[in-house]
Write a protein that holds these residues in place. Structure first.
Motif, short mmCIF file in Angstrom:
data_model
loop_
_atom_site.label_atom_id
_atom_site.label_comp_id
_atom_site.label_asym_id
_atom_site.label_seq_id
_atom_site.Cartn_x
_atom_site.Cartn_y
_atom_site.Cartn_z
N PRO A 1 0.84 -1.21 0.00
CA PRO A 1 0.00 0.00 0.00
C PRO A 1 0.87 1.25 0.00
O PRO A 1 1.96 1.27 0.59
N TYR A 2 0.38 2.31 -0.66
CA TYR A 2 1.13 3.57 -0.69
C TYR A 2 0.18 4.74 -0.47
O TYR A 2 -0.99 4.68 -0.82
N ARG A 3 0.74 5.80 0.10
CA ARG A 3 -0.07 6.97 0.45
C ARG A 3 -0.09 7.97 -0.70
O ARG A 3 0.92 8.16 -1.38
N VAL A 4 -1.25 8.61 -0.89
CA VAL A 4 -1.36 9.70 -1.87
C VAL A 4 -1.98 10.90 -1.17
O VAL A 4 -2.64 10.78 -0.13
N GLU A 5 -1.74 12.08 -1.75
CA GLU A 5 -2.26 13.32 -1.18
C GLU A 5 -3.55 13.74 -1.87
O GLU A 5 -3.77 13.43 -3.05
N TRP A 6 -4.36 14.43 -1.10
CA TRP A 6 -5.60 14.97 -1.66
C TRP A 6 -5.27 16.03 -2.71
O TRP A 6 -4.33 16.81 -2.56
N GLU A 7 -6.03 16.06 -3.78
CA GLU A 7 -5.95 17.11 -4.80
C GLU A 7 -7.37 17.54 -5.15
O GLU A 7 -8.34 16.85 -4.85
N ALA A 8 -7.48 18.69 -5.76
CA ALA A 8 -8.80 19.22 -6.13
C ALA A 8 -9.55 18.23 -7.02
O ALA A 8 -8.97 17.62 -7.92
N ASP A 9 -10.83 18.07 -6.74
CA ASP A 9 -11.76 17.23 -7.51
C ASP A 9 -11.48 15.73 -7.38
O ASP A 9 -11.99 14.93 -8.17
N PHE A 10 -10.69 15.35 -6.40
CA PHE A 10 -10.39 13.93 -6.18
C PHE A 10 -11.66 13.24 -5.66
O PHE A 10 -12.33 13.71 -4.75
N GLU A 11 -12.03 12.10 -6.25
CA GLU A 11 -13.23 11.37 -5.82
C GLU A 11 -13.05 9.86 -5.96
O GLU A 11 -13.76 9.19 -6.70
N PRO A 12 -12.10 9.28 -5.22
CA PRO A 12 -11.87 7.83 -5.30
C PRO A 12 -12.96 7.07 -4.54
O PRO A 12 -13.76 7.65 -3.80
N TYR A 13 -12.97 5.75 -4.73
CA TYR A 13 -13.85 4.87 -3.97
C TYR A 13 -13.04 4.30 -2.82
O TYR A 13 -11.95 3.74 -3.04
N VAL A 14 -13.58 4.44 -1.59
CA VAL A 14 -12.75 4.19 -0.42
C VAL A 14 -13.43 3.23 0.56
O VAL A 14 -14.65 3.05 0.55
N VAL A 15 -12.59 2.64 1.41
CA VAL A 15 -13.04 1.85 2.55
C VAL A 15 -12.68 2.63 3.81
O VAL A 15 -11.52 3.00 4.00
#
Length: 754
Positions: A646-660
């Motif tokens: 697993p790797y970490r990513v940073e929030w960016e504008a208009d980000f809309e991933p599917y999450v747990v």
């Protein structure tokens, strides 16, 4: 309007004619008799041949008098028939019914004389009908347990809501109470009050009675209503959940005024031969008076029953009969009938149209000459709508009318009676009054406060979360046009699922038939279907997500969409990742990378290696890469291709991933409806609450193609829609700044730079 007035004048004239002709005839005959100096009596007793007065009259006079009396009686009968037909044609209340009554064939045997006395006591139908005051509250008690019975209650409630205030007393188990409490709270029907009584606490009162009936222990709880319902409640109508009213329930409530003496139970005769004991060889029913009585519809005079020590009465009777019968076959009905057998004076026999029983071996067709005579239909066969009856199509269509009736229409002030102040209604009205109706975005703002009627757990649900506290529920929402995705998702995800469906009443029944006809869906008891009924012009996507999220029993949620298929084995993979990333003790959002295909038929990849091969071949693409790259670009698909951890990513504008995420994550913002920014705002809120975004290296989901939704079409074609969405975005960002302070400034900056 003129036609209605003419109809009423005709109705009034016919009524006056029926009333006046006997009086005029009596005066005519009376006057004629005085010509001979003899009074004339029309009493049946005085018209017998052995009557002295009759004997004193001459043969010609007697013959003339008899002919005239017969003519008058025939004229009266003809006028009554015309009047009855006029009533049937006249416009009236929805579900009104004033037809003539026809009683069932009476029972035979030793009890015949007793039953004749009861029927004679009830034969006041031709008198003036008692009137129920317009704003008099009608009390209705219903025993309800489980998921299916809760659905039946909704249909029953629709059929009785007409003009009088109603107070429902629901004896419910924990499941039914959760479902129906939410339903009535969100239904917001004026002049309807609902009280719940814990059925599970009453089990000890009746659990000592063996019962073979399919209703189980809950089928015995009507016996303890005198003890369960409030002590100041004097009378109540008790109904089974499988009852449908074809008339105003106020007519039944008015029957209480006809009770006399010690009559405390209003019941309709049983319409089968069950209690006669001749249905099959060695059939041995409980004791009953003739055919016995059916307890699907009961009128209870609670105050008198308490004074008669009803509790002691039925308990002693049940104990005595169980020594020989060993168990009940028809639950409470057997015990009611055994008590009545010993105490026939307790019963007021209701006309049979108040409980037309569509059970196996029913003789209900003898109860009516025409289906328009019916007032209450009782689906008391285990076969329900599949029961055999000559008029079953009529009964089924009537039932389906209420089943598919738009329940939102009952929110209108149907009664014209003052109702108790409701805090939720008052708060809603206050919030709506603060909105500017001249605002071009008024409808968008109003949707945020719309209360949608909600029926939780529309189908049976049964699931116990895993004991290791790693369980994950897939959460999604859908409308009727995505129904075909359900079976595929169930095949890809074996874990629990929570779905919110946005449907009309009629669509909810279509969904029910679809689900019941699907082997895949019926084999899954861990899928919770929550119906949110349509109201307004927008698709309330975030409200639906919140409903599905709120009713999850597992510690973690997989926030997905209905048109995505998760990879095979994702459920178990996520449970392992929950432990690996210590989600229980950290604020993390695990990202499941999203892909898409433009092919309606896809050989679904069974591994990451196979998926990468399909990406290279152009069979699959990263999700929305060609129309909305920013939505998933921060996932960093290039890194994901080779990632093994697993790797970490940073929030960016208009980000809309599917999450747990954990179940205690923030809700979605309801101001966003239809298409646009509904997920973006939620991810922004997670970031503001300092969630870490962690991409899972061996997880994926694939979006399946479908026709564009109505909302995205509106977004693309309607400029005002886009203007309002932009306004709502700006207001949301301002709210974020107020809630999270300096940390939220980056969202404004990122938006300006994007």
């Amino acid at each position: 309007m003129l036609g209605i007035c003419r109809g009423r004048r005709k109705f009034l004239a016919a009524s006056l004619t029926v009333l006046c002709i006997p009086a005029i005839t009596w005066l005519y005959l009376f006057a004629g008799s005085f010509e001979d100096g003899k009074p004339v009596s029309l009493s049946p007793l005085e018209s017998q041949p052995h009557s002295p007065r009759y004997a004193a009259a001459g043969p010609r006079e007697r013959e003339s008098l008899e002919v005239r009396v017969r003519e008058v009686e025939e004229e009266n009968r003809a006028l009554r028939r015309q009047l009855s037909l006029a009533q049937g044609r006249a416009p009236g209340p929805r579900r009104g019914n004033h037809s003539r009554t026809y009683s069932m064939e009476e029972g035979t045997g030793d009890s015949e004389s007793l039953r004749a006395g009861i029927v004679a006591g009830n034969s006041s139908e031709c008198g003036q009908q008692p009137v129920v005051e317009k704003c008099e509250t009608i009390h209705v008690a219903i025993v309800c347990a489980g998921y299916n019975a809760s659905r039946d209650v909704v249909t029953l409630v629709k059929s009785v809501l007409l003009r009088n205030p109603l107070h429902f007393h629901l004896i419910a188990d924990s499941i039914a109470e959760q479902i129906l409490a939410t339903l009535f709270q969100t239904w917001m029907v004026p002049a309807v009050r609902v009280d719940f009584y814990n059925a599970d606490e009453l089990k000890s009162e009746v659990s000592w009675i063996p019962n073979k009936h399919y209703s189980g222990i809950y089928g015995l709880m009507k016996l303890v209503l005198t003890k369960t319902l409030p002590a100041n409640l004097e009378r109540v109508i008790v109904l089974d959940t499988d009852i449908t009213f074809a008339t105003d329930i106020a007519e039944l409530w008015a029957v209480f005024h006809k009770f006399k003496g010690q009559q405390v139970l209003g019941l309709v005769e049983n319409q089968s031969d069950w209690y006669l004991g001749n249905l099959w060889k060695n059939h041995r029913p409980w004791p009953a008076l003739g055919r016995g009585y059916n307890t699907g519809v009961i009128l209870l005079l609670l105050d008198k029953l308490r004074k008669m020590k009803w509790e002691q009465m039925w308990r002693l009777t049940a104990e005595r009969e169980l020594m020989g019968m060993l168990s009940t076959s028809l639950a409470d009905q057997d015990i009611f009938n055994a008590v009545i057998k010993q105490n026939p004076f307790l019963v007021y026999q209701l006309p049979c149209f108040w409980n037309v029983q569509l059970s196996d071996h029913t003789r209900s067709e003898q109860c009516y000459r025409d289906v328009s005579d019916l007032k209450v239909i009782h689906w008391n066969s285990p076969k329900k709508l599949r029961v055999k009856n000559k008029h079953v199509e009529f009964f089924r269509n009537l039932y389906l009318t209420f089943l598919e009736y738009d329940g939102n229409l009952l929110r209108r002030e149907l009664f014209g009676c003052p109702s108790e102040a409701d805090v939720n209604s008052e708060n809603l009205q206050k919030q709506l009054s603060e909105l500017d109706e001249d605002d071009l975005c008024y409808e968008f703002r109003r949707e945020r406060f719309t209360v949608h009627r909600t029926h939780l757990y529309f189908l049976h649900y049964e699931y116990e979360p895993a004991s290791d506290n790693t369980d994950v529920t897939l959460v999604a929402q859908l409308s009727m046009d995505r129904l075909q995705m359900l079976e595929a998702i169930c095949k890809h995800w074996e874990g629990p699922i929570s779905l919110a469906l946005y449907l009309s009443d009629a669509e909810a029944q279509q969904f029910l038939r679809y689900a019941q006809g699907s082997e895949v869906l019926m084999s899954r008891h861990n899928v919770a279907y929550h119906i949110v009924y349509k109201e307004g012009q927008f698709y309330p996507v975030n409200l639906l997500r919140n409903v599905a999220m709120k009713h999850v029993g597992t510690p973690y949620l997989f926030l997905s969409d209905i048109d995505f298929l998760p990879m095979y084995g994702l459920y178990e993979y996520l449970r392992k990742s929950v432990i690996q990333l210590d989600l229980a003790n950290t604020k993390k959002a695990m990202i499941v990378p999203a892909f898409e295909t433009l092919r309606y038929r896809l050989s679904f990849p069974k591994s990451k290696a196979e998926l990468l091969s399909m990406l290279d071949m152009g069979t699959l693409f990263t999700f929305r890469y060609h129309v909305w790259t920013k939505g998933h670009a921060p996932t960093n698909f290039a890194k994901w291709r080779t990632a093994t951890t697993p790797y970490r990513v940073e929030w960016e504008a208009d980000f809309e991933p599917y999450v747990v995420v954990r179940r205690d994550c923030p809700e979605y913002d309801r101001r966003f409806v239809g298409f646009g920014w509904n997920k973006v705002a939620h991810i922004m809120e997670l970031d503001a609450q300092e969630y870490e975004f962690i991409v899972l290296p061996n997880a994926y989901m694939i979006h399946m193609p479908h026709a564009p939704s109505f909302d995205i079409t509106k977004f693309r074609s309607n400029k005002q829609y886009r203007v309002c969405l932009k306004t709502l975005k700006e207001e949301f960002q301002q709210d974020m700044s107020r809630r999270y302070g300096f940390a939220a400034l980056k969202y404004l900056t990122a938006e300006n730079n994007s």
